[in-house]
Motif scaffolding. Sequence first.
Motif, PDB file in Angstrom:
ATOM      1  N   ASP A 140     119.405  15.323   8.604  1.00 16.53           N
ATOM      2  CA  ASP A 140     120.608  14.626   9.118  1.00 16.53           C
ATOM      3  C   ASP A 140     119.970  13.579  10.151  1.00 16.53           C
ATOM      4  OD1 ASP A 140     122.378  16.115   7.755  1.00 16.53           O
ATOM      5  OD2 ASP A 140     122.264  17.841   8.990  1.00 16.53           O
ATOM      6  N   PRO A 141     120.805  12.258  10.041  1.00  9.47           N
ATOM      7  CA  PRO A 141     120.372  11.477  11.164  1.00  9.47           C
ATOM      8  C   PRO A 141     121.090  11.518  12.568  1.00  9.47           C
ATOM      9  CG  PRO A 141     122.135  10.634   9.861  1.00  9.47           C
ATOM     10  CD  PRO A 141     121.702  11.947   9.312  1.00  9.47           C
ATOM     11  N   PRO A 142     120.673  11.192  13.537  1.00  9.91           N
ATOM     12  CA  PRO A 142     121.187  11.427  14.942  1.00  9.91           C
ATOM     13  C   PRO A 142     122.369  10.640  15.105  1.00  9.91           C
ATOM     14  CG  PRO A 142     119.254   9.795  15.223  1.00  9.91           C
ATOM     15  CD  PRO A 142     119.158  10.408  13.711  1.00  9.91           C
ATOM     16  N   ILE A 143     123.451  11.100  15.645  1.00  8.83           N
ATOM     17  CA  ILE A 143     124.676  10.262  15.803  1.00  8.83           C
ATOM     18  C   ILE A 143     125.089   9.920  17.383  1.00  8.83           C
ATOM     19  CG2 ILE A 143     127.151  10.579  15.800  1.00  8.83           C
ATOM     20  CD1 ILE A 143     126.878  12.640  13.634  1.00  8.83           C
ATOM     21  N   GLU A 144     125.423   8.692  17.319  1.00  9.86           N
ATOM     22  CA  GLU A 144     125.523   8.215  18.851  1.00  9.86           C
ATOM     23  C   GLU A 144     126.983   7.754  18.737  1.00  9.86           C
ATOM     24  OE1 GLU A 144     123.271   5.463  22.018  1.00  9.86           O
ATOM     25  OE2 GLU A 144     122.191   6.214  20.021  1.00  9.86           O
ATOM     26  N   LEU A 145     127.670   8.304  19.833  1.00 10.79           N
ATOM     27  CA  LEU A 145     129.168   7.601  19.942  1.00 10.79           C
ATOM     28  C   LEU A 145     129.216   7.466  21.556  1.00 10.79           C
ATOM     29  CD1 LEU A 145     130.803  10.506  17.755  1.00 10.79           C
ATOM     30  CD2 LEU A 145     130.334   8.252  17.083  1.00 10.79           C
ATOM     31  N   GLY A 146     129.288   6.086  21.850  1.00 12.64           N
ATOM     32  CA  GLY A 146     129.473   5.866  23.187  1.00 12.64           C
ATOM     33  C   GLY A 146     128.335   6.250  23.941  1.00 12.64           C
ATOM     34  N   THR A 147     128.258   7.085  24.933  1.00 14.45           N
ATOM     35  CA  THR A 147     127.348   7.733  25.854  1.00 14.45           C
ATOM     36  C   THR A 147     126.848   8.911  25.297  1.00 14.45           C
ATOM     37  OG1 THR A 147     128.581   8.527  27.330  1.00 14.45           O
ATOM     38  CG2 THR A 147     127.830   6.114  27.723  1.00 14.45           C
ATOM     39  N   LEU A 148     127.578   9.374  24.098  1.00 15.41           N
ATOM     40  CA  LEU A 148     127.243  10.650  23.729  1.00 15.41           C
ATOM     41  C   LEU A 148     126.107  10.579  22.450  1.00 15.41           C
ATOM     42  CD1 LEU A 148     127.423  13.858  23.842  1.00 15.41           C
ATOM     43  CD2 LEU A 148     129.356  13.740  22.040  1.00 15.41           C
ATOM     44  N   ARG A 149     125.002  11.343  22.514  1.00 14.75           N
ATOM     45  CA  ARG A 149     124.191  11.152  21.259  1.00 14.75           C
ATOM     46  C   ARG A 149     123.569  12.718  21.094  1.00 14.75           C
ATOM     47  NH1 ARG A 149     118.708  10.681  19.849  1.00 14.75           N
ATOM     48  NH2 ARG A 149     118.381   8.857  18.105  1.00 14.75           N
ATOM     49  N   ILE A 227     136.407  16.777  23.795  1.00  9.93           N
ATOM     50  CA  ILE A 227     137.060  17.493  23.003  1.00  9.93           C
ATOM     51  C   ILE A 227     138.524  18.094  23.280  1.00  9.93           C
ATOM     52  CG2 ILE A 227     136.912  19.843  21.438  1.00  9.93           C
ATOM     53  CD1 ILE A 227     133.787  19.502  22.148  1.00  9.93           C
ATOM     54  N   VAL A 228     139.524  17.562  22.291  1.00  9.01           N
ATOM     55  CA  VAL A 228     140.834  17.829  22.745  1.00  9.01           C
ATOM     56  C   VAL A 228     141.372  18.760  21.483  1.00  9.01           C
ATOM     57  CG1 VAL A 228     141.327  15.744  23.822  1.00  9.01           C
ATOM     58  CG2 VAL A 228     141.693  16.035  21.309  1.00  9.01           C
ATOM     59  N   THR A 229     142.366  19.500  22.065  1.00  8.77           N
ATOM     60  CA  THR A 229     142.903  20.546  21.014  1.00  8.77           C
ATOM     61  C   THR A 229     144.126  19.634  20.275  1.00  8.77           C
ATOM     62  OG1 THR A 229     142.432  22.491  22.561  1.00  8.77           O
ATOM     63  CG2 THR A 229     144.127  22.645  20.967  1.00  8.77           C
ATOM     64  N   VAL A 230     144.364  20.083  19.030  1.00 15.72           N
ATOM     65  CA  VAL A 230     145.300  19.531  18.411  1.00 15.72           C
ATOM     66  C   VAL A 230     146.112  20.648  17.994  1.00 15.72           C
ATOM     67  CG1 VAL A 230     145.941  18.137  16.241  1.00 15.72           C
ATOM     68  CG2 VAL A 230     143.641  17.578  17.464  1.00 15.72           C
ATOM     69  N   ARG A 231     147.247  20.666  18.718  1.00 17.83           N
ATOM     70  CA  ARG A 231     147.900  22.105  18.459  1.00 17.83           C
ATOM     71  C   ARG A 231     148.400  22.415  17.000  1.00 17.83           C
ATOM     72  NH1 ARG A 231     150.152  24.781  22.295  1.00 17.83           N
ATOM     73  NH2 ARG A 231     149.448  22.991  23.880  1.00 17.83           N
ATOM     74  N   GLY A 232     148.169  23.507  16.491  1.00 15.10           N
ATOM     75  CA  GLY A 232     148.576  23.947  15.163  1.00 15.10           C
ATOM     76  C   GLY A 232     147.382  23.601  14.265  1.00 15.10           C
ATOM     77  N   ILE A 233     146.360  22.830  14.591  1.00 11.21           N
ATOM     78  CA  ILE A 233     145.712  22.403  13.538  1.00 11.21           C
ATOM     79  C   ILE A 233     144.115  22.788  14.020  1.00 11.21           C
ATOM     80  CG2 ILE A 233     144.553  20.365  12.487  1.00 11.21           C
ATOM     81  CD1 ILE A 233     147.140  18.940  12.561  1.00 11.21           C
ATOM     82  N   GLY A 234     143.624  22.274  15.087  1.00 14.68           N
ATOM     83  CA  GLY A 234     142.249  22.495  15.434  1.00 14.68           C
ATOM     84  C   GLY A 234     141.840  21.596  16.644  1.00 14.68           C
ATOM     85  N   TYR A 235     140.607  20.942  16.599  1.00 14.50           N
ATOM     86  CA  TYR A 235     140.171  20.194  17.672  1.00 14.50           C
ATOM     87  C   TYR A 235     139.864  18.636  16.889  1.00 14.50           C
ATOM     88  CZ  TYR A 235     139.986  24.744  19.454  1.00 14.50           C
ATOM     89  OH  TYR A 235     140.153  26.005  19.815  1.00 14.50           O
ATOM     90  N   ARG A 236     139.822  17.633  18.023  1.00 15.65           N
ATOM     91  CA  ARG A 236     139.436  16.339  17.961  1.00 15.65           C
ATOM     92  C   ARG A 236     138.341  15.842  18.895  1.00 15.65           C
ATOM     93  NH1 ARG A 236     141.980  11.660  19.217  1.00 15.65           N
ATOM     94  NH2 ARG A 236     143.700  12.677  19.895  1.00 15.65           N
ATOM     95  N   LEU A 237     137.473  15.156  18.534  1.00 16.21           N
ATOM     96  CA  LEU A 237     136.368  14.741  19.448  1.00 16.21           C
ATOM     97  C   LEU A 237     136.683  13.442  19.605  1.00 16.21           C
ATOM     98  CD1 LEU A 237     132.846  15.373  20.078  1.00 16.21           C
ATOM     99  CD2 LEU A 237     133.577  13.104  19.597  1.00 16.21           C
ATOM    100  N   VAL A 238     137.048  12.878  21.114  1.00 10.61           N
ATOM    101  CA  VAL A 238     137.254  11.478  21.488  1.00 10.61           C
ATOM    102  C   VAL A 238     136.034  11.075  22.008  1.00 10.61           C
ATOM    103  CG1 VAL A 238     138.590  10.180  22.842  1.00 10.61           C
ATOM    104  CG2 VAL A 238     139.570  12.114  21.889  1.00 10.61           C
ATOM    105  N   PRO A 239     135.011  10.163  21.466  1.00 16.53           N
ATOM    106  CA  PRO A 239     133.875   9.594  21.921  1.00 16.53           C
ATOM    107  C   PRO A 239     134.023   9.129  23.505  1.00 16.53           C
ATOM    108  CG  PRO A 239     134.150   8.942  19.820  1.00 16.53           C
ATOM    109  CD  PRO A 239     135.399   9.310  20.130  1.00 16.53           C
ATOM    110  N   PRO A 240     133.288   9.400  24.453  1.00 18.49           N
ATOM    111  CA  PRO A 240     133.243   8.533  25.390  1.00 18.49           C
ATOM    112  C   PRO A 240     132.816   7.307  25.536  1.00 18.49           C
ATOM    113  CG  PRO A 240     131.010   9.799  25.465  1.00 18.49           C
ATOM    114  CD  PRO A 240     131.987  10.221  24.062  1.00 18.49           C
TER     115      PRO A 240
END
Length: 251
Positions: A140-149, A227-240
């Motif tokens: 798997d390749p590295p993932i870089e999102l904003g300042t998160l890698r 990482i935010v909670t999506v009520r009734g579903i799960g979670y969602r990652l919001v890149p910095p």
Amino acid sequence: MKNLAEIAMGDYRSSGRFVLLIVDDDETVGAELVGQLADHRVRGHHFPHAAEALLGAGALQPDAAVVAAGLVTMSSTELVRLLAERAGIPTVVGVGDDDGAVAVAALKAGATACVRRPYRIEEVVPILRAIRPETAGALDPPIELGTLRADPATFEVRLGGTTVALPMKEFKLLYFLMAHAERAVTREQLLSAVWNGSLRDTSNTLTVHIKRLRRRLTLDRDQPPIIVTVRGIGYRLVPPPSVAVVTTTTP
């Protein structure tokens, strides 16, 4: 044509990567597969001649091999037998529409699987994962999102230039969320990806791991949650953001 002396000296060895031996008479097909695999951290070595491939196998000690059906320089079935049975190298056979008989013979000779040729990277990589599950992360390749890698080959996570040490389960959670950034991911999806579906959704294990992961990723109390909670579903990652926004006031 590769310089076998250089191979023996280690010039073609890879460092910590999945090594794949590719034996195919067609230079174009072999080169294309090598190029595509590089994006998945697989070090492919293409040999158009079977004899050179056998010598290269001894020097490279590959994790697996792909052998095209209908080789000119040697019987594909015999090469599979030499690689799989004698050298113990898991071998996949690349077959076309008219290679059914070769596929059957190769499987009897010790081939691990068959894959369509011309090769499709989305079909080759899953087979390599199955062959060497312990090296799956390296594919798997590295993932870089904003300042998160996140780098699955080294399990290293960096946030804003700071290294964040994560236990394996939390790393897998983060990597899966990053791969689906800005999209809601269900609890069932996370349980399946990280725990292989062995946990039931009624367990609070996932919730506990998410809380710990959030805490480790919070380097600044003023930063919004990644990482935010999506009520009734799960979670969602919001890149910095890639660059911190500095607010100034005019006197």
